[in-house]
Each structure stands twice: as structure tokens, then as C-alpha cells.
Design a protein around this motif. Structure first.
Motif, PDB file in Angstrom:
ATOM      1  N   GLY A  11      32.469  52.406  37.778  1.00  0.00           N
ATOM      2  CA  GLY A  11      30.241  51.904  37.938  1.00  0.00           C
ATOM      3  C   GLY A  11      30.751  50.944  38.564  1.00  0.00           C
ATOM      4  O   GLY A  11      31.610  50.442  40.104  1.00  0.00           O
ATOM      5  N   PRO A  12      29.412  50.040  38.705  1.00  0.00           N
ATOM      6  CA  PRO A  12      29.063  49.432  40.030  1.00  0.00           C
ATOM      7  C   PRO A  12      30.299  48.218  40.392  1.00  0.00           C
ATOM      8  O   PRO A  12      30.618  47.627  38.963  1.00  0.00           O
ATOM      9  CB  PRO A  12      27.879  49.658  39.743  1.00  0.00           C
ATOM     10  N   GLY A  13      30.799  48.013  41.435  1.00  0.00           N
ATOM     11  CA  GLY A  13      31.046  46.686  41.669  1.00  0.00           C
ATOM     12  C   GLY A  13      32.940  46.942  41.043  1.00  0.00           C
ATOM     13  O   GLY A  13      33.606  46.292  41.139  1.00  0.00           O
ATOM     14  N   GLN A  14      33.201  48.073  39.752  1.00  0.00           N
ATOM     15  CA  GLN A  14      34.205  48.095  39.227  1.00  0.00           C
ATOM     16  C   GLN A  14      35.418  48.503  40.186  1.00  0.00           C
ATOM     17  O   GLN A  14      36.313  48.013  40.197  1.00  0.00           O
ATOM     18  CB  GLN A  14      34.198  49.235  38.414  1.00  0.00           C
ATOM     19  N   LEU A  15      35.106  49.707  41.318  1.00  0.00           N
ATOM     20  CA  LEU A  15      36.126  49.530  42.373  1.00  0.00           C
ATOM     21  C   LEU A  15      36.761  48.682  43.080  1.00  0.00           C
ATOM     22  O   LEU A  15      37.844  48.238  43.014  1.00  0.00           O
ATOM     23  CB  LEU A  15      35.565  50.483  42.924  1.00  0.00           C
ATOM     24  N   GLN A  16      35.825  47.640  43.178  1.00  0.00           N
ATOM     25  CA  GLN A  16      35.943  46.336  44.010  1.00  0.00           C
ATOM     26  C   GLN A  16      37.350  45.513  42.721  1.00  0.00           C
ATOM     27  O   GLN A  16      38.098  45.062  43.506  1.00  0.00           O
ATOM     28  CB  GLN A  16      34.917  45.578  44.692  1.00  0.00           C
ATOM     29  N   ARG A  17      36.495  45.364  41.863  1.00  0.00           N
ATOM     30  CA  ARG A  17      37.202  44.617  41.130  1.00  0.00           C
ATOM     31  C   ARG A  17      38.897  44.976  40.804  1.00  0.00           C
ATOM     32  O   ARG A  17      40.230  43.814  41.164  1.00  0.00           O
ATOM     33  CB  ARG A  17      36.966  44.153  39.614  1.00  0.00           C
ATOM     34  N   GLU A  18      38.656  45.926  40.754  1.00  0.00           N
ATOM     35  CA  GLU A  18      40.565  46.362  40.404  1.00  0.00           C
ATOM     36  C   GLU A  18      40.990  46.765  42.175  1.00  0.00           C
ATOM     37  O   GLU A  18      42.199  46.681  41.743  1.00  0.00           O
ATOM     38  CB  GLU A  18      40.312  48.184  39.533  1.00  0.00           C
ATOM     39  N   CYS A  19      40.403  47.374  43.152  1.00  0.00           N
ATOM     40  CA  CYS A  19      41.185  46.938  44.528  1.00  0.00           C
ATOM     41  C   CYS A  19      41.963  45.840  44.383  1.00  0.00           C
ATOM     42  O   CYS A  19      43.032  45.500  44.704  1.00  0.00           O
ATOM     43  CB  CYS A  19      40.594  47.270  44.874  1.00  0.00           C
ATOM     44  N   SER A  20      40.607  44.128  43.703  1.00  0.00           N
ATOM     45  CA  SER A  20      41.726  43.333  43.793  1.00  0.00           C
ATOM     46  C   SER A  20      42.733  42.802  43.437  1.00  0.00           C
ATOM     47  O   SER A  20      43.317  41.474  43.842  1.00  0.00           O
ATOM     48  CB  SER A  20      40.271  41.831  44.159  1.00  0.00           C
ATOM     49  N   GLU A  21      42.765  43.417  42.424  1.00  0.00           N
ATOM     50  CA  GLU A  21      43.954  43.384  41.254  1.00  0.00           C
ATOM     51  C   GLU A  21      45.047  44.331  41.368  1.00  0.00           C
ATOM     52  O   GLU A  21      46.054  44.603  40.433  1.00  0.00           O
ATOM     53  CB  GLU A  21      42.861  44.069  39.455  1.00  0.00           C
TER      54      GLU A  21
END
Length: 108
Positions: A92-102
Motif C-alpha cells: 500500500g501507499p508508503g508501506q514499501l518505503q517503510r519496510e525498506c527502511s526497516e
């Protein structure tokens, strides 16, 4: 966003899970993700009919044209240069970026 997991073989060959032509029968089937059940093909060949570039030098689609070329048995179009995936990964929106940063995902 959508993507595929590149390194998760299912343990099956394409001939074991589909009625695909024998030219691709020994190709491994990879699990691309837990969304959908479509079969996706990726390869390094520019110019196959109905294919498109997804990142520089990597293409998806063009299965019918690929099959015709592989059956010619020339050195350029080899069945082992095609990788088959079932499913894909989706976010979903923003989810991939968040998971990549983690460090959940490492984009290539």
C-alpha cells in the motif's frame, strides 16, 4: 508498488504445474510473492513481442515470441535465461518505503 521475490524457488518445474511447452518444461517455478496467482516471466531479451522493460536490461512478458525463439535452438535465446514466477509482492501507499527502511526488503 509491486515486485517479485527473486530467490524463492517453489521446488517445482514448470512442466509439473502447467501445460507449458516442453521448451520451458525444465525451468524452475519461483514464488514471486503472496499476492495473485498469475505466472510472470522475466528475461534479458529486448524486442520480444508484447514484452516491456521493467528495469534496465530486464524485461517481462513476450511469452509467445520467446517460445518461438527458444524452439529454434540457437545460442542467443536459451530457455534457462527465462525465469518464471507465480504471484507477486504488493504494498500500500508508503508501506514499501517503510519496510525498506526497516531492512525487511532490499530492492535490486
Amino acid at each position: 508498488s509491486v515486485g517479485v521475490i527473486l530467490n524463492r524457488p517453489t521446488g517445482y518445474k514448470m512442466s509439473e504445474v502447467s501445460d507449458i511447452d516442453a521448451a520451458f518444461g525444465n525451468n524452475k517455478l519461483y514464488l514471486g510473492g503472496d499476492v495473485g496467482s498469475e505466472t510472470l516471466i522475466i528475461h534479458p531479451y529486448e524486442g520480444l513481442d508484447n514484452s516491456h522493460e521493467i528495469v534496465p536490461g530486464v524485461y517481462t512478458g513476450g511469452m509467445d515470441h520467446a517460445l518461438r525463439l527458444v524452439k529454434l535452438k540457437n545460442d542467443r535465446y536459451r530457455s534457462e535465461n527465462f525465469k518464471f514466477f507465480t504471484g507477486y509482492a504488493g504494498w500500500g501507499p508508503g508501506q514499501l518505503q517503510r519496510e525498506c527502511s526497516e531492512d525487511v526488503w532490499w530492492p535490486v
